[in-house]
Design a protein around this motif. Sequence first.
Motif, PDB file in Angstrom:
ATOM      1  N   ALA A  79     -14.448   2.010  -6.459  1.00 41.61           N
ATOM      2  CA  ALA A  79     -13.713   1.803  -7.079  1.00 41.61           C
ATOM      3  C   ALA A  79     -12.636   2.986  -6.552  1.00 41.61           C
ATOM      4  O   ALA A  79     -11.484   2.391  -6.425  1.00 41.61           O
ATOM      5  CB  ALA A  79     -13.639   2.340  -8.498  1.00 41.61           C
ATOM      6  N   ILE A  80     -12.985   3.867  -6.033  1.00 42.02           N
ATOM      7  CA  ILE A  80     -11.788   4.911  -5.492  1.00 42.02           C
ATOM      8  C   ILE A  80     -11.511   4.156  -4.577  1.00 42.02           C
ATOM      9  O   ILE A  80     -10.303   4.339  -3.778  1.00 42.02           O
ATOM     10  CB  ILE A  80     -11.970   6.719  -5.634  1.00 42.02           C
ATOM     11  CG1 ILE A  80     -12.217   7.023  -7.368  1.00 42.02           C
ATOM     12  CG2 ILE A  80     -11.246   7.261  -4.610  1.00 42.02           C
ATOM     13  CD1 ILE A  80     -12.363   8.027  -7.118  1.00 42.02           C
ATOM     14  N   TYR A  81     -12.016   3.738  -2.809  1.00 43.72           N
ATOM     15  CA  TYR A  81     -11.879   3.329  -1.643  1.00 43.72           C
ATOM     16  C   TYR A  81     -11.322   2.327  -2.438  1.00 43.72           C
ATOM     17  O   TYR A  81     -10.106   2.082  -1.026  1.00 43.72           O
ATOM     18  CB  TYR A  81     -13.254   3.057  -1.048  1.00 43.72           C
ATOM     19  CG  TYR A  81     -13.517   2.147  -0.167  1.00 43.72           C
ATOM     20  CD1 TYR A  81     -13.029   2.818   0.919  1.00 43.72           C
ATOM     21  CD2 TYR A  81     -13.704   0.980  -0.268  1.00 43.72           C
ATOM     22  CE1 TYR A  81     -12.635   2.095   1.953  1.00 43.72           C
ATOM     23  CE2 TYR A  81     -13.576  -0.107   0.577  1.00 43.72           C
ATOM     24  CZ  TYR A  81     -13.082   0.187   1.951  1.00 43.72           C
ATOM     25  OH  TYR A  81     -12.689  -0.307   3.409  1.00 43.72           O
ATOM     26  N   LYS A  82     -11.225   1.819  -2.928  1.00 44.98           N
ATOM     27  CA  LYS A  82     -10.734  -0.533  -3.403  1.00 44.98           C
ATOM     28  C   LYS A  82      -9.265   0.367  -3.314  1.00 44.98           C
ATOM     29  O   LYS A  82      -7.905  -0.132  -3.126  1.00 44.98           O
ATOM     30  CB  LYS A  82     -11.494  -0.635  -4.002  1.00 44.98           C
ATOM     31  CG  LYS A  82     -12.111  -1.720  -3.687  1.00 44.98           C
ATOM     32  CD  LYS A  82     -13.169  -2.323  -4.876  1.00 44.98           C
ATOM     33  CE  LYS A  82     -14.467  -3.065  -4.184  1.00 44.98           C
ATOM     34  NZ  LYS A  82     -15.154  -4.231  -5.234  1.00 44.98           N
ATOM     35  N   ASP A  83      -8.719   1.465  -4.118  1.00 45.95           N
ATOM     36  CA  ASP A  83      -7.270   1.843  -4.662  1.00 45.95           C
ATOM     37  C   ASP A  83      -6.752   2.052  -3.209  1.00 45.95           C
ATOM     38  O   ASP A  83      -5.806   2.566  -3.219  1.00 45.95           O
ATOM     39  CB  ASP A  83      -7.993   2.783  -5.984  1.00 45.95           C
ATOM     40  CG  ASP A  83      -6.653   3.421  -6.061  1.00 45.95           C
ATOM     41  OD1 ASP A  83      -5.560   2.701  -6.680  1.00 45.95           O
ATOM     42  OD2 ASP A  83      -6.193   4.454  -6.098  1.00 45.95           O
ATOM     43  N   VAL A  84      -7.322   3.348  -3.261  1.00 47.31           N
ATOM     44  CA  VAL A  84      -7.189   3.664  -1.584  1.00 47.31           C
ATOM     45  C   VAL A  84      -7.061   2.544  -0.907  1.00 47.31           C
ATOM     46  O   VAL A  84      -5.633   2.621  -0.182  1.00 47.31           O
ATOM     47  CB  VAL A  84      -7.511   4.891  -1.256  1.00 47.31           C
ATOM     48  CG1 VAL A  84      -7.627   5.182   0.412  1.00 47.31           C
ATOM     49  CG2 VAL A  84      -7.784   6.367  -2.084  1.00 47.31           C
ATOM     50  N   ASP A  85      -8.011   1.937  -0.361  1.00 46.75           N
ATOM     51  CA  ASP A  85      -7.587   0.782   0.343  1.00 46.75           C
ATOM     52  C   ASP A  85      -6.557  -0.490   0.132  1.00 46.75           C
ATOM     53  O   ASP A  85      -5.448  -0.392   1.475  1.00 46.75           O
ATOM     54  CB  ASP A  85      -8.437  -0.323   0.856  1.00 46.75           C
ATOM     55  CG  ASP A  85      -9.025  -1.569   1.748  1.00 46.75           C
ATOM     56  OD1 ASP A  85      -8.691  -0.459   2.715  1.00 46.75           O
ATOM     57  OD2 ASP A  85      -9.449  -2.108   0.868  1.00 46.75           O
ATOM     58  N   GLY A  86      -6.002  -0.115  -1.370  1.00 48.92           N
ATOM     59  CA  GLY A  86      -5.235  -1.354  -1.728  1.00 48.92           C
ATOM     60  C   GLY A  86      -3.948  -0.470  -1.585  1.00 48.92           C
ATOM     61  O   GLY A  86      -2.848  -0.745  -1.185  1.00 48.92           O
ATOM     62  N   ARG A  87      -3.892   1.216  -1.715  1.00 52.34           N
ATOM     63  CA  ARG A  87      -2.466   1.984  -0.998  1.00 52.34           C
ATOM     64  C   ARG A  87      -2.241   1.777   0.378  1.00 52.34           C
ATOM     65  O   ARG A  87      -0.647   1.574   0.480  1.00 52.34           O
ATOM     66  CB  ARG A  87      -2.563   3.170  -1.606  1.00 52.34           C
ATOM     67  CG  ARG A  87      -2.403   2.630  -3.504  1.00 52.34           C
ATOM     68  CD  ARG A  87      -2.453   4.156  -3.845  1.00 52.34           C
ATOM     69  NE  ARG A  87      -3.866   4.738  -3.618  1.00 52.34           N
ATOM     70  CZ  ARG A  87      -4.073   6.102  -4.436  1.00 52.34           C
ATOM     71  NH1 ARG A  87      -2.962   7.146  -4.334  1.00 52.34           N
ATOM     72  NH2 ARG A  87      -5.524   6.924  -3.652  1.00 52.34           N
ATOM     73  N   VAL A  88      -3.271   1.707   0.830  1.00 55.39           N
ATOM     74  CA  VAL A  88      -2.811   1.780   2.492  1.00 55.39           C
ATOM     75  C   VAL A  88      -2.676   0.974   2.807  1.00 55.39           C
ATOM     76  O   VAL A  88      -1.340   0.973   3.922  1.00 55.39           O
ATOM     77  CB  VAL A  88      -4.420   2.413   2.837  1.00 55.39           C
ATOM     78  CG1 VAL A  88      -4.482   2.418   5.022  1.00 55.39           C
ATOM     79  CG2 VAL A  88      -5.005   4.145   2.412  1.00 55.39           C
ATOM     80  N   LYS A  89      -2.623  -0.118   3.139  1.00 57.28           N
ATOM     81  CA  LYS A  89      -2.748  -1.198   3.318  1.00 57.28           C
ATOM     82  C   LYS A  89      -0.700  -1.622   2.887  1.00 57.28           C
ATOM     83  O   LYS A  89      -0.668  -2.214   3.522  1.00 57.28           O
ATOM     84  CB  LYS A  89      -2.740  -2.681   2.352  1.00 57.28           C
ATOM     85  CG  LYS A  89      -4.229  -3.031   2.686  1.00 57.28           C
ATOM     86  CD  LYS A  89      -5.284  -3.943   2.131  1.00 57.28           C
ATOM     87  CE  LYS A  89      -6.243  -4.235   2.869  1.00 57.28           C
ATOM     88  NZ  LYS A  89      -6.829  -5.736   2.598  1.00 57.28           N
ATOM     89  N   ASN A  90       0.223  -1.026   1.909  1.00 57.21           N
ATOM     90  CA  ASN A  90       1.420  -1.192   1.565  1.00 57.21           C
ATOM     91  C   ASN A  90       2.209   0.186   2.732  1.00 57.21           C
ATOM     92  O   ASN A  90       2.909   0.656   2.587  1.00 57.21           O
ATOM     93  CB  ASN A  90       1.871  -0.473   0.214  1.00 57.21           C
ATOM     94  CG  ASN A  90       1.715  -1.827  -0.055  1.00 57.21           C
ATOM     95  OD1 ASN A  90       1.310  -3.147   0.353  1.00 57.21           O
ATOM     96  ND2 ASN A  90       0.998  -1.661  -1.265  1.00 57.21           N
TER      97      ASN A  90
END
Length: 166
Positions: A79-90
């Motif tokens: 879950a943390i990875y998905k959150d970070v991945d979503g933020r990194v895309k921006n």
Amino acid sequence: MDIIFSFIQDFQIPMLILLIILVIVLLFLEILNKVEISRLEKRYKKMMRGNMGKSIEELLIENNKKLDEALLTTKEIEAIYKDVDGRVKNCIQKFSIIRYKAFDDVGSDLSFSIALLDDNNDGVIVTGIYGRNESTVFAKPIKNGISKYDLSEEEKTVLRDAMNKK
């Protein structure tokens, strides 16, 4: 029937001796079996106690608890990875810069254009134009790799270069 009785009476002593020997052999085998069973029971109890005085059942229960904790931790990390991945895309992931001479009467390549894009090719192009009497810096927003403002050739070049980076 008389023949059988007469046979038994005639060979009564040898048959008794044979039966006694057979009983002794069976007793000896029984003692060996008891010793072997005792030895196996000791090994079994030692095995069931496991290391650190815990039985195999206790060890299995403990390992299952640890496995459940590891699975829970893995889900939390995912879950943390998905959150970070979503933020990194921006975040800015692609960039390109070009220096150039904007005016013929100015020496050196002091003008520049920089494209800063995220994973969706959204971002900005910053351009600085250097002249003898003044310098100007301006930005043009980029959405999906397209600007609603006209782009110079240098700006088109940095935008294309930045979009081609992975």
